[in-house]
Design an enzyme around this catalytic site. Structure first.
Site, short mmCIF file in Angstrom:
data_model
loop_
_atom_site.label_atom_id
_atom_site.label_comp_id
_atom_site.label_asym_id
_atom_site.label_seq_id
_atom_site.Cartn_x
_atom_site.Cartn_y
_atom_site.Cartn_z
CD GLU A 141 3.00 5.20 3.63
OE1 GLU A 141 3.39 6.14 2.90
OE2 GLU A 141 3.19 4.00 3.34
CG ASN A 151 1.87 -8.43 7.25
OD1 ASN A 151 2.06 -9.53 7.74
ND2 ASN A 151 2.88 -7.59 7.00
CB THR A 152 -3.66 -5.15 5.01
OG1 THR A 152 -3.16 -4.61 6.24
CG2 THR A 152 -5.16 -4.93 4.95
CB SER A 156 -0.92 0.01 1.22
OG SER A 156 -0.15 0.01 2.41
CE1 TYR A 197 -4.07 -0.54 -0.75
CE2 TYR A 197 -3.41 -2.85 -0.72
CZ TYR A 197 -3.60 -1.67 -1.42
OH TYR A 197 -3.36 -1.63 -2.77
N GLY A 198 -5.28 -1.08 5.81
CA GLY A 198 -5.84 -1.64 7.05
C GLY A 198 -7.18 -1.07 7.45
CB CYS A 219 2.04 -3.91 9.41
SG CYS A 219 1.92 -2.55 8.23
CB THR A 220 5.75 -4.81 4.98
OG1 THR A 220 4.67 -4.15 4.29
CG2 THR A 220 5.66 -6.31 4.76
#
Length: 276
Positions: free
Chosen positions: A164, A85-86, A22, A53-54, A196-197
């Site tokens: 982010e 991951n999401t 994402s 995305y989460g 989560c990456t």
């Protein structure tokens, strides 16, 4: 009936590896792939327009993930790495259907769950986005291999926006990390999976919180090793490419992505806007 063995004879080692996420999080996986497989061309798609995305519905995550997968296939990629991951938790089956056995698909949950389940871990904590935690995929995947492991998952939705926005080593992220990791759900854990990456970008701050009390799992390294094993198994490793090419597509150009990607891959990388 046994699963049919994949046939990748139409692929060649010189084709690039496709990676998507994402946003900047998947760069932690891409960086490890670059380190472990230094002769591979990489094509990365960061869906910065739709992050995080989460917080999205499962239907939206499936739509984004399958569109990006098809785009990477159009770019002649020999493997797809879902560096999110999401997306793995909500769209892995749909991505696999979209790929239809044409190329290997590597996700970021199952290799980590398998490795953790076969090592000495009793109480495992997972921090991840809401969508990943709601899927329960980490718990299912770990307990599929080892039903004795206790797994506690905690949604930590504020971390991705903080990353982010570039709040690394910042009082804001320190406060968020302290607030989440002191949650009673994680009270007795011996091992923490960063589900989560994006989160490995904060690994130093997370380790600092725990000292040596909790082992923090380096997921990008596990995923990159798994990719290497798969490519080697099917004779798809590129070992004769002295000047690999790294191309980054973004659905929305952001300064933070540019900053982190240049830090990981050097200042001469290609960043291209691509709205699917």
């Amino acid at each position: 009936m046994k699963n049919k063995k994949p046939d990748y004879s139409h692929l060649s080692s010189g084709q690039p590896i496709g990676i998507f996420d994402s946003g900047v999080g998947g760069l932690t996986v891409a960086k490890e792939i670059k380190r472990l497989l230094p002769h591979e061309d990489l094509i990365y798609f960061g869906d910065t327009k739709h992050l995080p995305y989460g917080e999205k519905s499962r239907e939206a995550i499936i739509e984004y993930s399958t569109k990006i997968t098809n785009f990477l296939l159009e770019q002649n990629c020999k493997a797809i790495v879902i560096a999110c991951n999401t997306a793995t938790a909500n769209a892995l089956n749909e991505v696999m259907e979209s790929v239809a056995g044409r190329v290997p698909v590597i996700d970021v949950i199952n290799p980590v769950a398998e490795k953790v389940s076969y090592e000495i871990h009793n109480n495992v904590g997972v921090i991840a986005t809401k969508a990943t935690v709601n899927s329960g995929l980490y718990k299912k995947s770990i307990r599929k291999h080892n039903k004795w492991i206790k797994v506690d998952e905690l949604a930590t939705p504020l971390l991705v926006p903080a990353i982010e926005e570039g709040f690394k080593n910042h009082p804001i992220t320190h406060a968020i990390i302290y607030n989440y990791l002191s949650n009673s759900k994680l009270k007795n854990i011996e091992t923490l999976i960063l589900g989560c990456t994006h989160y490995p970008l904060l690994i130093d701050e997370i380790k600092q919180y725990y000292g040596n009390r909790v082992r923090v799992i380096d997921s990008p390294n596990i995923v990159a090793n798994h990719l290497k094993i798969i490519l080697d198994k099917y004779s798809l490793l590129n070992e004769n490419n002295p000047k690999p090419n790294y191309h980054f597509y973004l659905s929305d150009l952001t300064k933070n992505f540019e900053k982190i990607s240049k830090k990981f891959f050097g200042k001469t990388i290609d960043l291209e806007l691509k709205v699917l």
